[in-house]
Design a protein around this motif. Structure first.
Motif: not given
Length: 445
Positions: A164-178
Motif C-alpha cells: 500500500r505504502e512502499p516507503y512505510c515501515r511498520g510491524l502491523l497496520a490498520l487499513e481504513s480504505p474509505h
C-alpha cells in the motif's frame, strides 16, 4: 409573526421581502431583509453553522433564516485551516454520538460531493504500529472500528503495508480504505450556495457583540448588535461560533465553562519531488494517555503532502503565525483554571510539542519512525491551523456536544452550540441533522 401549532406563519410582506432578497442572494449579494427581522438567525459561517442553516431551510422552507459572519467570507477559520481529511470513525467510543455521526457524516459527505461535483479522493488511511508496545493498542482500535461499523477495515502485515505504502515501515497496520480527502472550504462554500438558493441570507462583516431581548413577552424579538452598529432582530438564535463560542454564549448569560483554549497546529510540507513517498494518509497508533493524536502524513487535493501537526497553545485565537499574539486571548487562556491542570498532567508531552514547533529536526525524527527516507532537506514549513478546544474546570478536554441557552426568557429562545468536536467537518451534514432536531424541539418549530 404568529406561532400556530408547530408551524411558523410568515406575513405576506415578509414573504415578498424574502422573495426579493432571495433573488439578490442568487446574484451573489448579501443584503438584509427590509425590516431586518428573521425567524431564525445562525451566528457563524463555518462549516457547521452553514450546514445547520442549510438543513433548517431544507426542512422548513417557509422560515426566514439569516446567517451572520464577522469575516468577509465563509470558512475563514477552523473550516478553512484543517487537514482536509474525511475521517471514517475509527477512534470514538462505540455507541457514542461522535462515532455514529462520523460514520454517517462521511457517507453523506461523499454523496454530497458527488451530487455537487466537488473533487475528493478516497485515498485511504493506514494507522501504523512501529513498536511492539503499540500492537495491542492497534488491535484494540481495529475492534473498536468494527463496533463502530466502519466499512472494510483490515489488518496488514509488514509486506502488505509496503504494497500500500512502499516507503512505510511498520510491524502491523490498520487499513481504513474509505478515509479520504477534500477541500473543506469548497464544501462550506457549496453549503452557502445551497442556503442562498433556498432563500437564506448571509451577512458578512457582522461581528455580534450583543444579544438581548427587545421588550418583554413571548413575542419580544431578540436583537443582535454588531461591532459596527448594525442591528438585526430574530425570533430565535442559533450560535455556531467555533473559536469564539464561549464568548458568544456568555452574551446571553451562559456560564464561562466550558471555555475555549486555542491550540495551534503547525504543518510541514513535503517538497514536490518527494511527494511520491506518500500515497495516502499515514497515522500513528494513538496513545490514549495523550490528549492529541501525534504527527501524521496527509495528502492534499492539490497534490502536496502535509506532515504534522504539532499541538501547542496559541496566543491568539485566530492567529496562524508562530508569533501571533492577542492580549485578550492570551489573558483569557492564562486565567483558565483548567489549563494549569491539563499542562501539569501532560508536561512531558507538551514540552515535546513545543520543541517540534521550533525544530524541524525533532518533527522529522518522529516522521522517520514511519518513513525512514525523509530528511530535513525534503520538507519546508507549511500552513497552520487553530483548534477550538473546549476545556472544563478540571482540565479535561470536552469531547462531546455541548448545547446551552442562557438564563430567563432569552435563554429559552437561543441555542448555543458550544462544542462541536472533531471531526466536525467530516460529520457536518450529520451534525446539522442533530442540531436542527434540537432546534425544532427547543423552539417548538
Amino acid at each position: 409573526m404568529l406561532l400556530c401549532g408547530a408551524t411558523i406563519l410568515v406575513p405576506r410582506a415578509a414573504l415578498l421581502t424574502r422573495l426579493l432578497s432571495g433573488l439578490g442572494a442568487l446574484r451573489g449579494l448579501s443584503s438584509i431583509s427590509a425590516n431586518n427581522t428573521y425567524d431564525v438567525v445562525v451566528v457563524g459561517a463555518g462549516i457547521v453553522g452553514l450546514a445547520v442553516a442549510r438543513q433548517l431551510l431544507l426542512r422548513h422552507p417557509n422560515l426566514l433564516v439569516g446567517v451572520l459572519e464577522k469575516e468577509a467570507g465563509v470558512a475563514r477559520h477552523q473550516s478553512g485551516h484543517n487537514s482536509g481529511v474525511i475521517h471514517s470513525g475509527l477512534y470514538y467510543a462505540p455507541g457514542s454520538l461522535k462515532a455514529m455521526l462520523c460514520v454517517r457524516g462521511a457517507a453523506l459527505l461523499y454523496a454530497y460531493c458527488e451530487e455537487r461535483h466537488i473533487p475528493y479522493r478516497r485515498c485511504g488511511k493506514l494507522v501504523v504500529a512501529v513498536e511492539r508496545s503499540e500492537v495491542p493498542r492497534l488491535r484494540a482500535l481495529y475492534e473498536r472500528g468494527l463496533q463502530n461499523k466502519v466499512p472494510d477495515l483490515c489488518l496488514l502485515q509488514p509486506h502488505d503495508i509496503q504494497e500500500r505504502e512502499p516507503y512505510c515501515r511498520g510491524l502491523l497496520a490498520l487499513e481504513s480504505p474509505h478515509t479520504g480527502i477534500v477541500d473543506y472550504k469548497r464544501v462550506a462554500e457549496a453549503y452557502a450556495e445551497d442556503f442562498r438558493e433556498a432563500g437564506g441570507l448571509l451577512h458578512t462583516g457582522f461581528e455580534v457583540n450583543s444579544i438581548q431581548l427587545v421588550g418583554t413577552g413571548a413575542q419580544a424579538p431578540i436583537e443582535l448588535l454588531s461591532t459596527g452598529g448594525a442591528r438585526i432582530q430574530s425570533r430565535y438564535v442559533v450560535t455556531c461560533a467555533g473559536l469564539q463560542s464561549d464568548r458568544v454564549a456568555q452574551m446571553s448569560g451562559c456560564s464561562f465553562q466550558p471555555s475555549i483554549v486555542p491550540f495551534r497546529g503547525d504543518y510541514l510540507v513535503l517538497r514536490p519531488e518527494k511527494a511520491h513517498l506518500v500515497r495516502g494518509n499515514i497515522y500513528p497508533t494513538p496513545n490514549p494517555s495523550l490528549p492529541f493524536l501525534g504527527v501524521h502524513f496527509t495528502p492534499r487535493m492539490d497534490g502536496s503532502v502535509w506532515l504534522g501537526p504539532n499541538a501547542i497553545l496559541a496566543f491568539k485565537r485566530e492567529g496562524y503565525g508562530l508569533l501571533d499574539f492577542d492580549a485578550k486571548d492570551t489573558w483569557d487562556t492564562v486565567l483558565n483554571r483548567g489549563l494549569a491542570k491539563l499542562l501539569f498532567r501532560h508536561f512531558k508531552a507538551g514540552a515535546a510539542e513545543l520543541l517540534r514547533s521550533f525544530s524541524m529536526a525533532a518533527t522529522i525524527k518522529d516522521l522517520q519512525r514511519f518513513i525512514p527516507e525523509i530528511t530535513v532537506k525534503d520538507v519546508a514549513r507549511g500552513p497552520s491551523g487553530v483548534r477550538a478546544q473546549a476545556l472544563d474546570g478540571e482540565g479535561n478536554l470536552v469531547d462531546d456536544f455541548i448545547f446551552d441557552g442562557g438564563v430567563g426568557a432569552l435563554g429559552s429562545r437561543i441555542l448555543h452550540v458550544r462544542n462541536a468536536p472533531s471531526p466536525a467537518a467530516t460529520s457536518s451534514l450529520a451534525i446539522s441533522e442533530v442540531i436542527v432536531d434540537e432546534v425544532e424541539q427547543k423552539f417548538e418549530i
